[in-house]
Design an enzyme around this catalytic site. Sequence first.
Site, PDB file in Angstrom:
ATOM      1  N   LYS A 159      58.721  21.578  70.283  1.00  0.00           N
ATOM      2  CA  LYS A 159      57.989  22.769  69.841  1.00  0.00           C
ATOM      3  C   LYS A 159      58.067  22.929  68.311  1.00  0.00           C
ATOM      4  O   LYS A 159      58.772  22.191  67.649  1.00  0.00           O
ATOM      5  CB  LYS A 159      58.515  24.000  70.576  1.00  0.00           C
ATOM      6  CG  LYS A 159      58.501  23.846  72.111  1.00  0.00           C
ATOM      7  CD  LYS A 159      57.092  23.757  72.700  1.00  0.00           C
ATOM      8  CE  LYS A 159      56.995  23.121  74.067  1.00  0.00           C
ATOM      9  NZ  LYS A 159      57.510  23.848  75.191  1.00  0.00           N
TER      10      LYS A 159
HETATM   11  C1  LIG Z   1      57.606  23.940  76.757  1.00  0.00           C
HETATM   12  C2  LIG Z   1      56.877  24.891  77.594  1.00  0.00           C
HETATM   13  C3  LIG Z   1      57.532  25.814  78.435  1.00  0.00           C
HETATM   14  C4  LIG Z   1      58.992  25.728  78.743  1.00  0.00           C
HETATM   15  O1  LIG Z   1      59.811  25.907  77.658  1.00  0.00           O
HETATM   16  P1  LIG Z   1      61.387  25.672  77.854  1.00  0.00           P
HETATM   17  O2  LIG Z   1      61.972  26.252  76.611  1.00  0.00           O
HETATM   18  O3  LIG Z   1      61.590  24.183  77.950  1.00  0.00           O
HETATM   19  O4  LIG Z   1      61.808  26.373  79.072  1.00  0.00           O
HETATM   20  C5  LIG Z   1      56.794  26.779  79.077  1.00  0.00           C
HETATM   21  N1  LIG Z   1      55.453  26.840  78.934  1.00  0.00           N
HETATM   22  C6  LIG Z   1      54.783  25.973  78.155  1.00  0.00           C
HETATM   23  C7  LIG Z   1      53.303  26.115  78.032  1.00  0.00           C
HETATM   24  C8  LIG Z   1      55.464  24.951  77.486  1.00  0.00           C
HETATM   25  O5  LIG Z   1      54.781  24.056  76.763  1.00  0.00           O
END
Ligand SMILES: *Cc1c(COP(=O)(O)O)cnc(C)c1O
Length: 386
Positions: free
Chosen positions: A184
């Site tokens: 992210k």
């Molecule tokens: C990465 C992601 C998540 C989950 O995030 P985590 O921090 O790994 O739990 C949820 N929704 C979307 C759209 C994502 O890309």
Amino acid sequence: MTDPFIQFCRASLSEEEASVVEKVIESGWLTTGPNVAGFESEFKEYIGCEHAIALNSCTGGLHCSLSALDIGEGDEVITTPLTFVATGHVIVWTGAKPVLVDIDPNTFNIDPQKIESAITPRTKAIMPVHFAGLPCDMDRILDIAKRHNLAVIEDAAHAVGSEYKNKRVGTFGDSTVFSFYPTKNMTTGEGGMVTTNNAKLAERIRKFAFFGINKEVWERYGKKQSWQYDIILPGYKYNMSDVLAAIGRVQLKRLDAFNARRSEIAEEFKSRLKGLEEHISFPPERADCKHNWHLFPILLDKTSKTRESLIEFLGERQIGSSVHFIPLHLFSYYQDAWGWKPGDFPEVEKVFKNIVSLPIYPGLSSADVDRIIDTLFRFFETTSRD
Ligand SMILES: *Cc1c(COP(=O)(O)O)cnc(C)c1O
């Protein structure tokens, strides 16, 4: 001589992240403590919201938000098929029924026009996902939610730093949840943050995130030395560690620079790939939004060449790429448990068939960007492949 591999994504970590981790280790306080409190307060200031709750994942934040809003058995929650499975799973975990609404092909986000016909007397919430970092049409979604008395929980895993009508994502719905997974725009290794302007909801989300205990853990084991606590609900175990919060505080300071570099790369892709517009479409944008360019998904919608052949071509030339996402309704579990089948959501299926995410992250060099662009031109100039 082979070119070095260009990874699909890579977190930007510096000496500073390493040195703050060392300090946390020296301090001896590893779990939720002063760094989590500092990270929460700096994050809410960045977003411009009243409350921020740091957790060990975005998934946990979505789960706690649903639970804190008393969503469960017998309820329905509306979301989009174009998301990571976390968004669907958290709804199922609460006992509620996930209801999908197809995407708008002009934004790749949930189509507000189609939401109302999916609302039933059992609908309790809408969970929009800001796909790739492009904010959903929040005015329309909030208006629908208000008229039908529904909660709005935003999956903003992609959208840290994105803006909708000059306001940062994180201030619109009842709660908004960010992810700090390593792919992210900023990372803590694993982690997430819930933001809200509702004090009562914030308090309840905190309780759900840590066993339903009525005191913060560092109050319990810190200076007060008090062993007494009460349990007021059967909460989960989603608290963030101070080691990770320390990394997050450094990443947050660097976030605007990260997003500026992502935006620079997106502009280069758009201007220098213009010559391929007879073959591909660029990712959607909105004039009233600031995109944080979490992803740069192109569509191979005007060519006979397949998305699979492009991924292979890039891979053979040492360039990583990815597909976001396999729509929820195409997974066996969701088909078996919820009766969804191919053809149910035609807009997302059209996008899914043709979509490829190119590498885009602050650590990508200009030479890397050049190579990605050259390779794309070579792919479309090659006629022999398919
Ligand atoms: C990465 C992601 C998540 C989950 O995030 P985590 O921090 O790994 O739990 C949820 N929704 C979307 C759209 C994502 O890309």
